[in-house]
Enzyme design. Structure first.
Site, PDB file in Angstrom:
ATOM      1  NE  ARG A 232     -37.384  63.676  -9.996  1.00 41.56           N
ATOM      2  CZ  ARG A 232     -37.465  64.094  -8.843  1.00 41.56           C
ATOM      3  NH1 ARG A 232     -35.975  63.815  -8.200  1.00 41.56           N
ATOM      4  NH2 ARG A 232     -38.199  64.767  -8.241  1.00 41.56           N
ATOM      5  CG  HIS A 280     -34.736  57.523  -5.690  1.00 38.82           C
ATOM      6  ND1 HIS A 280     -35.314  57.829  -7.031  1.00 38.82           N
ATOM      7  CD2 HIS A 280     -34.836  58.815  -5.256  1.00 38.82           C
ATOM      8  CE1 HIS A 280     -35.803  59.037  -7.050  1.00 38.82           C
ATOM      9  NE2 HIS A 280     -35.517  59.677  -5.942  1.00 38.82           N
TER      10      HIS A 280
END
Length: 316
Positions: A232, A280
């Site tokens: 993250r 991502h």
């Protein structure tokens, strides 16, 4: 709650809004009723919520909700959402195809370090022909540290070990991974990353792991180490990374997750010559893998068994 054989499932994730996923799921669970957010059943009740994170417009969840299925490898964003009652179990996606994608990404970074990709590209930009000053180091002399040994982290670590790299793994609690030297706890973290040539982060984001990719950790790496953040954005101390790149402690970074997504156009990461940005996409859930994982949860629920791959069991 609707009957056991006509479960109502709300798909509240853009990646799940595909005809391929719906076809795969219906092939396995023909008796479910599917709704795509923001469409809802007329009475507003549904039994299963599939989401990566809850949409802003989704308010109080219905009493009929039996479980939440996280459409992704990590569920911290759902675990911290107060809209999900504590009684409701949360299960996560386990997609072997997604795990394979992330393994490919991690292996790419390890081989890039082995071949000194950044120096090669910099020499190319300067039209500089730099002949090798000695034999290339073998894989088993390249130390790779993998942070996070959950389903995907363990897969990544074991595959890198199978490829011949020297792999150390770290997790908050002790795990055993074939071919990998594993460590746990705060002291174990220091040992796991000591003199590592490649650092790959696959941890979940918690209060304990926020900013774990820090100056203190970078200082333990070998000079010129490559860092890949596949967890993250909150794991990375961005200023510390820029400082470590400037000093040469970190030679290059591959970043797939960011504190703000999309990454703003004026962020210094975009133009840094030793940072590779991917939006991502290190591991994208596949229609077949996601449908299999959700179908396993539905089958367990119908049989009255504990859901597989729980990240929160739920409670009364």
């Amino acid at each position: 709650m609707s009957g056991l054989f006509d479960l109502r499932i709300l798909l509240a994730d853009d990646l799940a809004f595909t005809d391929a996923f719906e076809a795969e799921l219906r092939a396995k669970e023909p008796d479910v009723d599917l709704y795509r957010w923001p469409s809802l059943p007329d009475d507003g009740h549904f039994d299963v919520l599939l989401a990566w994170c809850l949409p802003d417009g989704l308010g109080r969840l219905p009493d009929s909700l039996a479980f939440v299925f996280c459409f992704g490898a990590g569920a911290d964003q759902l675990l911290s959402d107060p809209r999900i009652p504590t009684r409701v179990p949360i299960a996560r996606l386990v997609d072997e195809n997604q795990a394979a994608q992330i393994t490919d990404y991690a292996a790419h970074v390890a081989f890039a370090r082995l071949l000194d990709q950044v120096t090669v590209k910099e020499d190319q930009a300067r039209a500089l022909w730099s002949e090798a000053d000695g034999p290339r180091r073998p894989r088993d002399q390249l130390r790779v540290a993998v942070l996070g040994l959950g389903h995907i982290g363990a897969r990544v670590a074991s595959e890198l070990a199978r490829l011949g790299f020297s792999v150390q793994g770290w997790s908050r609690s002790h795990k055993s991974v074939p071919g990998v030297e594993t460590f746990a706890g705060e002291d174990g973290l220091v040992t796991a990353v000591e003199a590592a040539d490649v650092l790959i982060n696959l941890l979940p984001l918690t209060a304990e792991t926020e900013d774990i990719l820090s100056q203190k950790l970078f200082a333990r790496l070998s000079s010129g180490a490559y860092v890949a953040n596949l967890g993250r954005g909150g794991h990375l101390d961005e200023a510390a990374l820029l400082g470590a790149l400037e000093s040469g402690r970190v030679g290059a970074a591959w970043l797939d997750a960011f504190r703000q997504e999309p990454l703003v156009p004026d962020h210094p990461f975009w133009s840094h010559p030793r940072i590779t940005i991917t939006p991502h996409l290190a591991g994208i859930p596949t229609a077949s893998g996601a449908a299999n994982s959700l179908a396993d949860c539905i089958d367990a629920f119908r049989r009255g068994f504990p859901l597989p791959n729980l990240v929160r069991p739920g409670r009364i």
